[in-house]
Design a protein around this motif. Structure first.
Motif, PDB file in Angstrom:
ATOM      1  N   ASN A  10       0.286  31.022  44.738  1.00 39.12           N
ATOM      2  CA  ASN A  10       0.674  32.074  43.801  1.00 39.12           C
ATOM      3  C   ASN A  10      -0.061  31.893  42.481  1.00 39.12           C
ATOM      4  N   VAL A  12      -3.264  31.774  41.170  1.00 39.60           N
ATOM      5  CA  VAL A  12      -4.628  32.079  41.615  1.00 39.60           C
ATOM      6  C   VAL A  12      -5.640  31.348  40.745  1.00 39.60           C
ATOM      7  N   MET A  18      -8.081  24.892  37.131  1.00 35.98           N
ATOM      8  CA  MET A  18      -6.912  25.385  37.873  1.00 35.98           C
ATOM      9  C   MET A  18      -6.587  24.485  39.060  1.00 35.98           C
ATOM     10  N   SER A  41      -0.940  32.832  24.998  1.00 36.20           N
ATOM     11  CA  SER A  41      -0.152  33.956  25.490  1.00 36.20           C
ATOM     12  C   SER A  41      -0.842  34.655  26.661  1.00 36.20           C
ATOM     13  N   GLY A  42      -0.062  34.927  27.695  1.00 38.58           N
ATOM     14  CA  GLY A  42      -0.585  35.661  28.842  1.00 38.58           C
ATOM     15  C   GLY A  42      -1.406  34.831  29.808  1.00 38.58           C
ATOM     16  N   SER A  43      -1.425  33.497  29.624  1.00 36.16           N
ATOM     17  CA  SER A  43      -2.305  32.672  30.464  1.00 36.16           C
ATOM     18  C   SER A  43      -1.677  32.329  31.809  1.00 36.16           C
ATOM     19  N   GLY A  44      -0.365  32.509  31.958  1.00 39.85           N
ATOM     20  CA  GLY A  44       0.261  32.245  33.251  1.00 39.85           C
ATOM     21  C   GLY A  44       1.315  31.147  33.215  1.00 39.85           C
ATOM     22  N   LYS A  45       1.928  30.925  32.059  1.00 37.39           N
ATOM     23  CA  LYS A  45       2.912  29.846  31.964  1.00 37.39           C
ATOM     24  C   LYS A  45       4.133  30.115  32.850  1.00 37.39           C
ATOM     25  N   ASP A 109      11.766  29.358  27.846  1.00 36.98           N
ATOM     26  CA  ASP A 109      10.473  29.887  27.443  1.00 36.98           C
ATOM     27  C   ASP A 109      10.467  30.055  25.924  1.00 36.98           C
ATOM     28  N   HIS A 151       3.690  28.935  23.452  1.00 37.28           N
ATOM     29  CA  HIS A 151       2.280  29.183  23.129  1.00 37.28           C
ATOM     30  C   HIS A 151       1.996  28.637  21.734  1.00 37.28           C
ATOM     31  N   LEU A 191      -8.932  36.681  40.583  1.00 39.13           N
ATOM     32  CA  LEU A 191      -7.781  37.272  39.888  1.00 39.13           C
ATOM     33  C   LEU A 191      -7.822  38.795  39.940  1.00 39.13           C
ATOM     34  N   LEU A 195      -4.719  40.688  41.423  1.00 36.56           N
ATOM     35  CA  LEU A 195      -3.915  41.575  40.570  1.00 36.56           C
ATOM     36  C   LEU A 195      -3.952  43.001  41.105  1.00 36.56           C
ATOM     37  N   VAL A 228      -4.697  36.462  31.237  1.00 38.22           N
ATOM     38  CA  VAL A 228      -4.505  37.163  32.516  1.00 38.22           C
ATOM     39  C   VAL A 228      -3.671  38.431  32.342  1.00 38.22           C
ATOM     40  N   ARG A 229      -2.732  38.402  31.375  1.00 39.29           N
ATOM     41  CA  ARG A 229      -1.919  39.609  31.185  1.00 39.29           C
ATOM     42  C   ARG A 229      -2.813  40.779  30.762  1.00 39.29           C
ATOM     43  N   ARG A 232      -4.748  42.022  33.674  1.00 37.15           N
ATOM     44  CA  ARG A 232      -3.866  42.818  34.528  1.00 37.15           C
ATOM     45  C   ARG A 232      -3.743  44.250  33.983  1.00 37.15           C
TER      46      ARG A 232
HETATM   47  N1  LIG Z   1      -3.004  32.015  37.801  1.00 38.31           N
HETATM   48  C1  LIG Z   1      -2.423  33.205  37.987  1.00 38.31           C
HETATM   49  N2  LIG Z   1      -2.378  33.723  39.212  1.00 38.31           N
HETATM   50  C2  LIG Z   1      -1.817  34.925  39.409  1.00 38.31           C
HETATM   51  N3  LIG Z   1      -1.295  35.708  38.473  1.00 38.31           N
HETATM   52  C3  LIG Z   1      -1.299  35.246  37.235  1.00 38.31           C
HETATM   53  C4  LIG Z   1      -1.861  33.960  36.929  1.00 38.31           C
HETATM   54  N4  LIG Z   1      -1.727  33.745  35.627  1.00 38.31           N
HETATM   55  C5  LIG Z   1      -1.114  34.828  35.121  1.00 38.31           C
HETATM   56  N5  LIG Z   1      -0.859  35.751  36.074  1.00 38.31           N
HETATM   57  C6  LIG Z   1      -0.242  37.066  35.845  1.00 38.31           C
HETATM   58  O1  LIG Z   1      -0.526  37.428  34.484  1.00 38.31           O
HETATM   59  C7  LIG Z   1       0.605  37.946  33.814  1.00 38.31           C
HETATM   60  C8  LIG Z   1       0.970  37.056  32.631  1.00 38.31           C
HETATM   61  O2  LIG Z   1       1.396  35.777  33.105  1.00 38.31           O
HETATM   62  P1  LIG Z   1       2.659  35.005  32.476  1.00 38.31           P
HETATM   63  O3  LIG Z   1       3.761  35.962  32.154  1.00 38.31           O
HETATM   64  O4  LIG Z   1       2.975  33.872  33.384  1.00 38.31           O
HETATM   65  O5  LIG Z   1       1.980  34.487  31.129  1.00 38.31           O
HETATM   66  P2  LIG Z   1       2.634  33.605  29.966  1.00 38.31           P
HETATM   67  O6  LIG Z   1       1.679  32.494  29.693  1.00 38.31           O
HETATM   68  O7  LIG Z   1       4.032  33.255  30.312  1.00 38.31           O
HETATM   69  O8  LIG Z   1       2.585  34.620  28.731  1.00 38.31           O
HETATM   70  P3  LIG Z   1       3.468  34.594  27.368  1.00 38.31           P
HETATM   71  O9  LIG Z   1       2.977  33.446  26.537  1.00 38.31           O
HETATM   72  O10 LIG Z   1       3.096  35.889  26.709  1.00 38.31           O
HETATM   73  O11 LIG Z   1       4.893  34.487  27.756  1.00 38.31           O
HETATM   74  C9  LIG Z   1       1.694  38.042  34.873  1.00 38.31           C
HETATM   75  O12 LIG Z   1       1.664  39.333  35.392  1.00 38.31           O
HETATM   76  C10 LIG Z   1       1.283  37.026  35.927  1.00 38.31           C
HETATM   77  O13 LIG Z   1       1.748  37.383  37.187  1.00 38.31           O
END
Ligand SMILES: Nc1ncnc2c1ncn2[C@@H]1O[C@H](COP(=O)(O)OP(=O)(O)OP(=O)(O)O)[C@@H](O)[C@H]1O
Ligand SMILES: [Mg+2]
Length: 349
Positions: A10, A12, A18, A41-45, A109, A151, A191, A195, A228-229, A232
């Protein structure tokens, strides 16, 4: 494919960064130690937190709380629950997130936004796994696995006394850093398809997805400040605009121009740029051992000039660590603010 492979997929990405991240997730998932997920922010945490919970082997659910989105006055009741009559409007007893996470995983979070006065109650709950709901003297015992994410630069918050250092050490036993998308552009192609598939499957669009080579290249070379956000969001726009045709470079250019217009293409401060340049062109003299072998192999250097380079690197690193907060960077370097301003000027930072 094994269950574990399936779940960790999941996340990616097959770049070195990675792969290392996925290994960290698999190594730590089953151990009950707190994990701190760091990254822009938006990196996939959240994706990482979900994988950790899925692979933990714990029977309970993943319970997430975004500490930044709940008003400070309500956060305590949300986390610890409350008794009927504890405050105006508390018409019945409410189970808090800690209790809901019993036997599962609690994901805090944006932990950097936790108000200082709640941090001591949080620390106690983490240490004793016991807490009292608001308005109650009843102690509740819970068994949960803790994951936090931020973040923000938590260390900076500790130095500024906005975040308790004991809580910081408690939650950061196992840090996992999610890299920015621009530092793993090799993952962008995978990605994009992942996505696009998610977006079309989730019913937001029933169009098929195709993209031309030069259009993909533009996506791979963009800087993605929103990570990544942001990718997307761009893919979603492109799917809608393409009307089922293959996406071309002009459409991508337009979408990326719109991102620029929204001010989302920040290249970073001069210090960050200097540090990035240093990082991509690392000096061979990064450690004392390197210096020794340098001189042993008859190397020569102009010490004054070389020390200037080292000084620039150190000051740039402090400014980046302090997120350009000159007062904080000055503290880190044991300089006065005016001394640091002078250095910034002479070092062209
Ligand atoms: N490595 C990944 N593989 C697949 N989808 C990803 C990946 N990283 C991020 N995404 C997708 O990108 C979007 C943002 O990811 P996520 O919400 O996990 O980021 P975050 O780091 O929690 O952001 P924030 O700091 O704004 O809370 C989501 O839609 C998520 O599904
Ligand atoms: Mg998040």
């Amino acid at each position: 494919m094994s269950f574990v492979d399936n779940l960790s997929r999941n996340i990616v990405g097959s770049s070195d960064a990675m792969m290392a991240l996925r290994k960290s997730v698999m190594d730590v998932a089953e151990h009950n130690i707190p994990v701190l997920i760091l990254g822009p922010s938006g990196s996939g945490k959240e994706v990482v937190a979900q994988s950790l919970a899925d692979l933990s082997g714990r029977s309970g659910k993943l319970i997430s709380v975004n500490c930044a989105s709940i008003p400070k006055s309500l956060l305590e009741a949300e986390l610890f629950g409350y008794e009927k009559g504890a405050f105006t409007g508390a018409s019945k007893t409410h189970k808090g997130k800690f209790e809901q996470a019993h036997n599962g995983t609690l994901f805090l979070d944006e932990i950097g936004d936790m108000p200082l006065d709640l941090q001591s109650k949080l620390l106690r709950a983490l240490e004793t796994k016991c807490f009292s709901p608001v308005g109650s003297s009843r102690e509740i015992e819970v068994d949960f696995r803790l994951i936090c994410a931020t973040h923000k630069n938590l260390y900076k918050q500790v130095v500024l006394k906005n975040f308790r250092s004991d809580l910081f050490f408690r939650i950061s036993a196992f840090p996992i850093r999610v890299p920015a998308l621009k530092d793993r552009s090799g993952d962008i192609e995978n990605l994009v398809y992942h996505l696009a598939q998610q977006l079309t499957l989730s019913g937001q669009s029933n169009m098929k997805f195709e993209i031309e080579g030069d259009a993909l290249w533009l996506l791979k070379t963009f800087s993605w400040p929103g990570n990544v956000r942001q990718l997307r969001n761009v893919i979603e726009c492109l799917i809608i605009r393409s009307g089922g045709q293959a996406i071309n470079a002009i459409q991508v250019q337009q979408a990326l121009r719109e991102q620029n217009e929204q001010g989302l293409n920040d290249q970073g401060s001069p210090a960050q740029q200097a540090l990035n340049a240093e990082e991509s062109n690392r000096s061979p003299l990064d450690s004392v051992t390197d210096y020794r072998s340098f001189f042993v192999s008859n190397g020569k250097l102009m010490i004054a000039e070389h020390l200037k380079t080292v000084e620039r690197k150190v000051v740039a690193a402090a400014l980046v660590a302090a997120e350009n907060d000159v007062e904080l960077a000055a503290k880190m370097l044991h300089l006065s603010v005016s001394e640091l301003f002078d250095k910034k000027q002479t070092l062209d930072l």
